[in-house]
Design a protein around this motif. Structure first.
Motif, PDB file in Angstrom:
ATOM      1  N   UNK A 227       0.837  -1.213   0.000  1.00  0.00           N
ATOM      2  CA  UNK A 227       0.000   0.000   0.000  1.00  0.00           C
ATOM      3  C   UNK A 227       0.869   1.259   0.000  1.00  0.00           C
ATOM      4  N   UNK A 228       1.947   1.245   0.791  1.00  0.00           N
ATOM      5  CA  UNK A 228       2.858   2.408   0.836  1.00  0.00           C
ATOM      6  C   UNK A 228       3.447   2.625  -0.555  1.00  0.00           C
ATOM      7  N   UNK A 229       3.945   1.539  -1.126  1.00  0.00           N
ATOM      8  CA  UNK A 229       4.620   1.637  -2.424  1.00  0.00           C
ATOM      9  C   UNK A 229       3.656   2.150  -3.503  1.00  0.00           C
ATOM     10  N   UNK A 230       2.447   1.595  -3.512  1.00  0.00           N
ATOM     11  CA  UNK A 230       1.471   1.986  -4.537  1.00  0.00           C
ATOM     12  C   UNK A 230       1.199   3.495  -4.482  1.00  0.00           C
ATOM     13  N   UNK A 231       0.993   4.007  -3.264  1.00  0.00           N
ATOM     14  CA  UNK A 231       0.662   5.433  -3.137  1.00  0.00           C
ATOM     15  C   UNK A 231       1.868   6.311  -3.488  1.00  0.00           C
ATOM     16  N   UNK A 232       3.057   5.871  -3.101  1.00  0.00           N
ATOM     17  CA  UNK A 232       4.263   6.670  -3.375  1.00  0.00           C
ATOM     18  C   UNK A 232       4.531   6.703  -4.888  1.00  0.00           C
ATOM     19  N   UNK A 233       4.373   5.566  -5.551  1.00  0.00           N
ATOM     20  CA  UNK A 233       4.593   5.531  -7.006  1.00  0.00           C
ATOM     21  C   UNK A 233       3.559   6.424  -7.687  1.00  0.00           C
ATOM     22  N   UNK A 234       2.306   6.322  -7.220  1.00  0.00           N
ATOM     23  CA  UNK A 234       1.228   7.104  -7.814  1.00  0.00           C
ATOM     24  C   UNK A 234       1.480   8.614  -7.674  1.00  0.00           C
ATOM     25  N   UNK A 235       2.144   9.017  -6.588  1.00  0.00           N
ATOM     26  CA  UNK A 235       2.388  10.454  -6.330  1.00  0.00           C
ATOM     27  C   UNK A 235       3.341  11.060  -7.356  1.00  0.00           C
ATOM     28  N   UNK A 236       4.088  10.213  -8.071  1.00  0.00           N
ATOM     29  CA  UNK A 236       5.011  10.667  -9.118  1.00  0.00           C
ATOM     30  C   UNK A 236       5.893  11.819  -8.611  1.00  0.00           C
ATOM     31  N   UNK A 237       6.678  11.520  -7.580  1.00  0.00           N
ATOM     32  CA  UNK A 237       7.521  12.559  -6.956  1.00  0.00           C
ATOM     33  C   UNK A 237       8.441  13.215  -7.984  1.00  0.00           C
ATOM     34  N   UNK A 238       8.465  14.527  -7.930  1.00  0.00           N
ATOM     35  CA  UNK A 238       9.300  15.333  -8.826  1.00  0.00           C
ATOM     36  C   UNK A 238       9.861  16.508  -8.062  1.00  0.00           C
ATOM     37  N   UNK A 239      10.905  17.112  -8.582  1.00  0.00           N
ATOM     38  CA  UNK A 239      11.379  18.371  -8.003  1.00  0.00           C
ATOM     39  C   UNK A 239      11.039  19.509  -8.946  1.00  0.00           C
ATOM     40  N   UNK A 240      10.744  20.669  -8.351  1.00  0.00           N
ATOM     41  CA  UNK A 240      10.601  21.892  -9.137  1.00  0.00           C
ATOM     42  C   UNK A 240      11.991  22.548  -9.131  1.00  0.00           C
ATOM     43  N   UNK A 241      12.688  22.467 -10.269  1.00  0.00           N
ATOM     44  CA  UNK A 241      14.080  22.941 -10.337  1.00  0.00           C
ATOM     45  C   UNK A 241      14.177  24.452 -10.481  1.00  0.00           C
ATOM     46  N   UNK A 242      13.007  25.133 -10.499  1.00  0.00           N
ATOM     47  CA  UNK A 242      13.059  26.599 -10.624  1.00  0.00           C
ATOM     48  C   UNK A 242      13.167  27.257  -9.247  1.00  0.00           C
ATOM     49  N   UNK A 243      12.956  26.474  -8.161  1.00  0.00           N
ATOM     50  CA  UNK A 243      13.062  27.069  -6.833  1.00  0.00           C
ATOM     51  C   UNK A 243      14.418  26.694  -6.219  1.00  0.00           C
ATOM     52  N   UNK A 244      14.843  27.461  -5.216  1.00  0.00           N
ATOM     53  CA  UNK A 244      16.115  27.189  -4.558  1.00  0.00           C
ATOM     54  C   UNK A 244      15.893  27.086  -3.051  1.00  0.00           C
ATOM     55  N   UNK A 245      16.052  25.914  -2.427  1.00  0.00           N
ATOM     56  CA  UNK A 245      16.382  24.638  -3.066  1.00  0.00           C
ATOM     57  C   UNK A 245      15.186  24.092  -3.838  1.00  0.00           C
TER      58      UNK A 245
END
Ligand code: DC
Length: 249
Positions: free
Chosen positions: A77-95
């Protein structure tokens, strides 16, 4: 206009003595409270490289699991939700800000409940596999990178040009953690409580089966206990220059 030969191009360096072209990965691993995140961010800025905070990815996974009331022991269940969240970084902000379902998680990932839960999440092999894949992909998209975490030099980027392992006395780390929390306006527990948390987290991080916290053989180990963050950054800038100069000679 002067045309540079390939040879001249590879020796061109910026103000920090770093080649201006080509992939360069610098890894910083080590336990919590060594100033690693701040050092990595400042080092990246000084060297003109991108900065990747991989702890933010595990923290994001923990925040997602908690906020969706998923039992942390329910790995699928943890893995399914984390994969679904499609984690990304916004590289326009610092950090760069971490996004789940395209929305920034902001300071949620620094909350106490997330900090407490995260090492349990980071011990899940399948979650680590997912994160390692994402981090290598980020490495392809941002090939000039300072990346920090626990397994960056050992597992994720074993061929990194320069590897550091930052360490510090646990009591110093607890004091720094408390100062950081107070500065961020977070209600901080006592140094003693933080020290116990740190020791527990260290032990979990270094004894897990997948991607345990270790100092890679080819990493430079730096004890940050007696020196300030700025001094650590200055030291690392010099060490990166020396290492790259040695590698190119
Ligand atoms: O560096 P940090 O405190 O933000 O890391 C949060 C947690 O994630 C910590 O328990 C260690 C874990 N972590 C990890 O296992 N591997 C990484 N590459 C980065 C962090």
């Amino acid at each position: 206009m002067t045309t540079l030969t390939d040879d001249q191009k590879t020796t061109l360096t910026n103000d920090a003595g770093i080649p201006v072209e080509g992939p360069i990965v610098v890894t910083l691993d080590g336990p919590a409270g060594t100033g690693k995140s701040t050092v990595a961010r400042l080092l990246a800025a000084r060297l003109g490289l991108d900065f990747l905070d991989t702890g933010a990815m595990y923290r994001a996974a923990a925040a997602i699991a908690l906020d969706h009331k998923i039992d942390l022991a329910d790995v699928p269940a943890v893995l399914e939700r984390v994969v679904d969240a499609d984690l990304h970084f916004d590289w326009t902000t610092d950090p760069p800000a971490i996004l789940a379902w395209l929305k920034p998680l902001n300071e949620r990932i620094r909350d106490t409940d997330v900090t407490k839960a995260v090492s349990q999440i980071a011990a899940i092999g399948k979650v680590r596999e997912h994160m390692v894949r994402k981090q290598r992909l980020i490495g392809q998209q941002h090939p000039r990178l300072v990346t920090e975490g626990r397994d960056q030099g050992s597992v994720v980027f074993p061929d990194a040009a320069v590897k550091f392992y930052l360490d510090a006395d646990p009591a110093v780390r607890a004091r720094r953690r408390r100062e950081q929390m107070l500065e961020a306006g977070i209600d901080a527990p006592s140094e003693d409580v933080l020290l116990q948390d740190i020791l527990l987290r260290d032990s979990r991080d270094s004894t897990r089966a997948d991607g345990p916290l270790i100092c890679p053989d080819d990493a430079m180990r730096i004890d940050t206990s007696p020196i300030t963050i700025d001094e650590v950054v200055d030291l690392l800038v010099v060490k990166v220059r020396v290492k790259l100069a040695a590698a190119s000679s």
